[in-house]
Design a protein around this motif. Structure first.
Motif, PDB file in Angstrom:
ATOM      1  N   ASN A   1       5.637  -2.775  10.773  1.00 33.39           N
ATOM      2  CA  ASN A   1       4.249  -2.327  10.937  1.00 33.39           C
ATOM      3  C   ASN A   1       3.253  -3.395  10.497  1.00 33.39           C
ATOM      4  O   ASN A   1       2.058  -3.148  10.476  1.00 33.39           O
ATOM      5  N   ILE A   2       3.733  -4.576  10.130  1.00 30.21           N
ATOM      6  CA  ILE A   2       2.827  -5.597   9.572  1.00 30.21           C
ATOM      7  C   ILE A   2       1.775  -6.004  10.600  1.00 30.21           C
ATOM      8  O   ILE A   2       2.063  -6.153  11.779  1.00 30.21           O
ATOM      9  N   CYS A   3       0.553  -6.151  10.130  1.00 33.32           N
ATOM     10  CA  CYS A   3      -0.574  -6.536  10.988  1.00 33.32           C
ATOM     11  C   CYS A   3      -1.229  -7.728  10.314  1.00 33.32           C
ATOM     12  O   CYS A   3      -0.895  -8.872  10.597  1.00 33.32           O
ATOM     13  N   THR A   4      -2.117  -7.466   9.354  1.00 35.03           N
ATOM     14  CA  THR A   4      -2.646  -8.534   8.506  1.00 35.03           C
ATOM     15  C   THR A   4      -1.491  -9.141   7.717  1.00 35.03           C
ATOM     16  O   THR A   4      -0.623  -8.422   7.241  1.00 35.03           O
ATOM     17  N   ASN A   5      -1.480 -10.478   7.581  1.00 36.66           N
ATOM     18  CA  ASN A   5      -0.439 -11.091   6.741  1.00 36.66           C
ATOM     19  C   ASN A   5      -1.127 -11.877   5.638  1.00 36.66           C
ATOM     20  O   ASN A   5      -1.940 -11.328   4.917  1.00 36.66           O
TER      21      ASN A   5
ATOM     22  N   ALA B   1      -1.864  -4.684   2.145  1.00 42.04           N
ATOM     23  CA  ALA B   1      -2.739  -4.668   3.318  1.00 42.04           C
ATOM     24  C   ALA B   1      -2.813  -3.235   3.819  1.00 42.04           C
ATOM     25  O   ALA B   1      -2.133  -2.359   3.276  1.00 42.04           O
TER      26      ALA B   1
ATOM     27  N   ALA C   1      -1.684  -1.761   6.620  1.00 41.85           N
ATOM     28  CA  ALA C   1      -0.426  -1.221   7.128  1.00 41.85           C
ATOM     29  C   ALA C   1       0.560  -0.983   5.990  1.00 41.85           C
ATOM     30  O   ALA C   1       1.330  -0.026   6.002  1.00 41.85           O
TER      31      ALA C   1
ATOM     32  N   THR D   1      -0.422   0.453  14.046  1.00 41.81           N
ATOM     33  CA  THR D   1       0.287   0.476  12.765  1.00 41.81           C
ATOM     34  C   THR D   1       0.715   1.886  12.380  1.00 41.81           C
ATOM     35  O   THR D   1       1.722   2.049  11.704  1.00 41.81           O
TER      36      THR D   1
ATOM     37  N   ALA E   1       4.044   2.802  13.992  1.00 40.37           N
ATOM     38  CA  ALA E   1       5.033   1.846  13.468  1.00 40.37           C
ATOM     39  C   ALA E   1       5.376   2.192  12.019  1.00 40.37           C
ATOM     40  O   ALA E   1       6.538   2.104  11.603  1.00 40.37           O
ATOM     41  N   THR E   2       4.370   2.601  11.245  1.00 42.11           N
ATOM     42  CA  THR E   2       4.601   2.972   9.854  1.00 42.11           C
ATOM     43  C   THR E   2       5.463   4.222   9.756  1.00 42.11           C
ATOM     44  O   THR E   2       6.426   4.271   8.985  1.00 42.11           O
TER      45      THR E   2
ATOM     46  N   GLY F   1      -6.572 -13.768   9.149  1.00 43.71           N
ATOM     47  CA  GLY F   1      -5.399 -12.888   9.216  1.00 43.71           C
ATOM     48  C   GLY F   1      -4.789 -12.678   7.843  1.00 43.71           C
ATOM     49  O   GLY F   1      -3.582 -12.803   7.666  1.00 43.71           O
ATOM     50  N   GLY F   2      -5.609 -12.388   6.896  1.00 43.76           N
ATOM     51  CA  GLY F   2      -5.117 -12.077   5.558  1.00 43.76           C
ATOM     52  C   GLY F   2      -5.422 -13.174   4.571  1.00 43.76           C
ATOM     53  O   GLY F   2      -5.930 -14.213   4.958  1.00 43.76           O
ATOM     54  N   PRO F   3      -5.182 -12.956   3.301  1.00 42.33           N
ATOM     55  CA  PRO F   3      -4.573 -11.759   2.733  1.00 42.33           C
ATOM     56  C   PRO F   3      -5.531 -10.579   2.701  1.00 42.33           C
ATOM     57  O   PRO F   3      -6.724 -10.753   2.495  1.00 42.33           O
TER      58      PRO F   3
END
Lengths: 448, 504
Positions: A324-328, B146, B148, B181, B184-185, B288-290
């Motif tokens: 389910n990872i989106c933001t990393n 995060a 998700a 998400t 998927a979760t 794209g993060g963190p």
């Protein structure tokens, strides 16, 4: 309120255009009972001066490893960060961009991720790496799930040399998807035989190098045993600087490498955020979770980069996704990449040598203290010593002397009495001879 | 005639072509000066690397120039309007970057004795207090990395609570409009996922929902305000039905920024909700993060929250890391160490700067800005559902019908106008979705320019200038990229050019 640009006049004109009298009217779909008439009972807005003062007060109540001799490791390591790293990652174009969904205006992020993936692949000796995970522990858990998908098996052998947090996170993830853990006992003496724990249902064996207690391993025999039994070898690396001196996991025969890249480019930050790394062999990429940057060309035939193979991912596959990872950890990956670029092959290798040499000096010194026994026959920049008393108590006593003298193993393995005297100590390029003197003196004091 | 804009270098003024780091430098170069390691014995146990790694070597000026040039190929919030729906691209205050780097905050080790990090634990506790007060929830799990990841923690907590009462359930209901998400979760937490369609008002179809809700349903995962930018006005009924069925109400808190300071999810019957600190509370998205995704929990779920967590003891703050030391029943651990501390610092800095009054203004201005766009554009662009909307407004491709221009083409044309496109093709419940989230940190002038641009582009599409859109963008460092080729023949890393053996 300095972050809000609308004026009252703007607001009035905008409400007129919308055709309502007040902002409250726009919230009319909210049940009346749930609308708050007043602001929540919290302090009102403050200026920079007041906010900064409050944070300086928080800071003043901490003992910072930058201001005290520190030998803390256990999965997070204090290294010198070149000024250039922090300057570059604070460029607004990197800091305030989102996931590169529109590649035409995201080539900076995409190219840097492509470079990051290449650097991670080179360091780990693997063929491909993804664009980062949250941290090492979650990367490890995802590596295990990935191995289970590849092998269609449901049992996982977890080495007693794996970082306890990684063990716990992996066990938690596994429990919810129905994977079975065969977790071996803490391997503080060394000499664990993980190969003996492999059976026909085993999807993978998870080991760490250097292991949690600091020992360095050549897992090539274990890799052969895994492969002979149709299982994969997952190698975890919590101190990536070690890869400058040690055989890479790929060279040893790993199928998946999971780890934390914090040591390169990232501040301690009380343990988060860091950057999870995940690398594997090319034949497994369809089962690899997380973002991947790939090379392609634009309509004018010029090289460019895009996010690719997204049919693995949640925004396309929803419940069939690999994760389910989106933001990393985009910005932490960038920091990693910039720092490693600054180091280059020569700098990185020297940094690793310097870490090892400092640790050898530290071990030599600690061995001269009566009652202190270095347990490791091998190590990179961290090792385990046995003290004649509780290591947690010794650490508390040293902290009172202003020395952060290491991590008691019992902090991560509570309730195991034979682990109570064990202290994990790490040395890096940031430690001076004076630091080592201070630790030796504080430890002597703590043992009296 | 040759292209008058073609240059010898391929550079275009400030847009400078930049090779990969692997195509520059030489292996012996480095941008750091490290001391000569002292001569010691080798205690590596014979596992020393034999060959080179293959990393390139560059000097500091080369590295600075490389990354500066790369940065200039990115669009960012600092550049301009970034109305990426559902992602909340708002201004990122630089004060928070400073706070996160203060000595004594940015340089703490997670395994220091807790007596030496009382300030850090107090900071986590303060951040938790703000999050609980703003959501009206009694507990919060701070460690998710995060959004998700927070969803995972939410569903794991729910499953642990259900199992603890001997009530194993198999299904999770997820509206079709949900973020990817969510399903998927649910799947990653061991549940079967069942979709709920949207009704013609863009809300959960209540009849379909009630039909699917039974004693085998563990939870509903509902985003509110939802991804169509609308408040689920039946939310109290939904919550009551979920609770009557013995299930839990998981709220995806991605859109908390629309209601913060005005509506508390705890008053809506929510049992747990993740909060994307990088959305509502302005921590930078970082390419794209963190991120950080704390999860607020109801009384019923709080005992099952994962370790670690901070409590106030007789001698100051304590960090409960060992489930055996916990008075509760934590379901496990989901992240190394103590969560995204650096993000807590930034989010708390933001919350303290805005205050309860400012946060209320945040949601007010965010909703005002979105409704202003709705009002200005509704006669030009097809509104998917009648308003008022909340913090974002959803359009569909109806207005492009028979023009030959697609949502994607239209989005690419916006890039040439200096805007980042809105979120396109999401949510999936309308055709050719365009989800526009202006946020509260935009001026009226910016919104007006965006409106004029949308109108002008629409007129151009309707006038039949399809090629203009299909060729867009023209002014970017790269034009449209071949994504099919990238996926068919994945090149995921640089490799050294093959050496021509015959030439050696």
């Amino acid at each position: 309120m300095r972050y809000l640009p609308l004026t009252d006049d703007d607001r009035r004109r905008m409400l007129d255009t919308i055709g309502v009298h007040s902002v409250e009217e726009l919230f009319r779909d909210v049940p009346d009972a749930a609308m708050l008439a007043e602001p929540v009972a919290l302090p009102r807005h403050q200026g920079e001066i007041e906010v900064e003062r409050a944070f300086r007060d928080f800071a003043a109540a901490n003992l910072s490893p930058s201001s005290a001799p520190s030998f803390l490791g256990g999965g997070v390591y204090r290294h010198h960060l070149p000024a250039t790293v922090d300057h570059l990652i604070q460029r607004g174009e990197f800091l305030t961009a989102y996931t590169p969904y529109q590649p035409e205006v995201s080539q900076g992020t995409l190219q840097s991720l492509f470079e990051f993936q290449t650097q991670v692949a080179l360091l780990t000796g693997m063929e491909v790496a993804n664009a980062s995970m949250y941290d090492g522990a979650t990367a490890c858990a995802e590596a295990v799930k990935m191995a289970a998908r590849i092998k269609k098996r449901d049992r996982v052998v977890i080495s007693g040399g794996l970082h306890p947090h990684y063990r716990e996170v992996t066990a938690t993830y596994n429990r919810f998807v129905g994977l079975r853990d065969a977790a071996l006992p803490p391997d503080w003496r060394g000499g664990e035989d993980a190969a003996a724990a492999i059976d026909a249902k085993t999807a993978c064996v998870v080991v760490q190098n250097p292991d949690f207690f600091g020992r360095v391993h050549d897992y090539s025999g274990l890799a052969s045993a895994c492969h002979a039994a149709g299982a994969l070898l997952v190698v975890v690396v919590t101190e990536v600087i070690s890869l400058g001196l040690l055989k890479s996991p790929g060279e040893i025969g790993a199928d998946i490498v999971a780890g934390d890249g914090q040591s390169i480019g990232n501040a301690l930050s009380f343990g988060g955020p860091t950057v999870g790394i995940l690398a594997t062999r090319e034949k497994f990429i369809r089962q690899l979770p997380g973002r991947l940057a790939g090379q392609t060309v634009d309509v004018d035939g010029r090289r460019g980069f895009v996010l690719t193979l997204s049919t693995r991912e949640q925004h396309i596959r929803r419940d069939k996704a690999t994760s389910n990872i989106c933001t990393n950890s985009g910005l932490c990956a960038l920091a990693f990449s910039i720092h490693l670029t600054l180091l280059g092959e020569a700098g990185f290798t020297r940094l690793a040598e310097l870490n090892h040499a400092k640790a050898v000096e530290l071990a030599d010194r600690l061995e001269t203290i009566e009652g202190v026994e270095v347990l490791n026959d091998s190590f990179f920049n961290e090792f385990t010593v046995r003290l004649p008393r509780s290591a947690a108590d010794a650490v508390e006593a040293m902290a009172k002397q202003g020395v952060l003298g290491g991590v008691p193993v019992s902090r991560l393995y509570p309730g195991e009495s034979e682990l109570e005297p064990l202290l994990l100590v790490a040395a890096t390029e940031t430690n001076t001879d004076q630091d080592i003197d201070a630790l030796a003196m504080a430890l002597r004091g703590a043992l009296q | 005639m040759s292209d008058p804009r073609a240059t010898t270098t391929g550079n275009r003024g400030l847009q400078i072509e930049e090779p990969l780091i692997f195509e520059q430098g030489s292996p012996d170069k480095t941008a750091v000066d490290l001391p000569e390691p002292p001569s010691t014995k080798d205690r590596l146990g014979g596992v020393r690397r034999s060959g080179p790694i293959g990393l390139p070597g560059l000097s500091e000026p080369e590295v600075v120039r490389h990354y500066l040039r790369l940065s200039q190929k990115n669009f960012s919030i600092d550049h301009g309007f970034y109305p990426l729906g559902s992602c909340t691209m708002k201004h990122n205050p630089r004060l928070n970057e400073k706070l996160a780097r203060l000595p004594g905050i940015g340089d703490l080790h997670p395994l220091q004795p807790t007596a030496t990090v009382q300030g850090a634990l107090a900071l986590i506790d303060a951040c938790a207090h703000w999050l609980k007060a703003l959501t009206g929830m009694p507990a919060v799990a701070m460690s998710p990395a995060a959004g998700a990841h927070g969803e995972s923690v939410g569903l794991m907590t729910i499953r642990a609570a259900l199992e603890d009462r001997g009530d194993a359930r198999k299904r999770v209901l997820v509206p079709d409009s949900a973020h990817g998400t969510n399903p998927a979760t649910a799947h990653a937490c061991g549940y079967a996922v069942e979709g709920i369609p949207a009704d013609d008002r863009g809300r959960v179809d209540l009849a379909a929902f009630r039909e699917k809700l039974d004693a085998d349903v563990a939870a509903i995962m509902l985003t509110n305000p939802n991804t169509c930018g609308l408040f689920e006005n039946d939310i109290l009924d939904i919550a009551a039905a979920v609770h009557d069925a013995g299930a839990f109400f998981y709220c995806d808190g991605a859109n908390l920024n629309a209601i913060v300071g005005r509506v508390r999810p705890g008053d809506l019957g929510v049992d747990c909700m993740h909060i994307n600190l990088h959305k509502t509370f302005s921590t930078p998205h970082g390419g794209g993060g963190p991120g950080s995704g704390p999860v607020v929990l109801s009384e019923a779920l709080a005992p099952y929250a994962p370790v670690p967590y901070v409590v106030q003891g007789p001698d100051g703050f304590e960090l409960i890391e060992d489930p055996a030391r916990s008075d509760a029943k934590p379901f496990g651990r989901i992240k190394g160490f103590h969560g995204q501390f650096g993000m807590f610092v930034r989010a708390l800095g933001y919350m303290m700067s805005m205050g309860s009054d400012g946060l209320r203004q945040v949601s007010g201005d965010a909703v005002l800005n979105a409704n202003y766009l709705l009002a200005c554009l509704r006669d030009t662009v097809t509104l998917a559902f009648e308003g008022p909307c909340m913090h974002e407004v959803l359009f569909d491709e109806g207005f492009l019908k028979e023009t030959g221009v697609t949502t994607l083409d239209f989005a690419k044309a916006l890039i040439d106008e200096g805007f980042h496109p809105m979120t396109v093709y999401f949510p999936l419940v309308v055709h050719g979705a365009m989800l526009v989230e202006p946020t509260e940190t935009e001026t009226k002038a910016t919104l007006d320019t965006f409106v004029e641009t949308m109108k002008a582009l629409t007129a151009r599409a309707r006038a039949g200038d399809v090629e203009y859109f299909q060729e867009a963008p023209r002014l970017t460092p790269r034009r449209r990229l071949d994504e099919t080729m990238a996926a068919r023949n994945p090149i995921l890393r640089w490799r050294p050019p093959a050496v021509d053996k015959a030439a050696e």
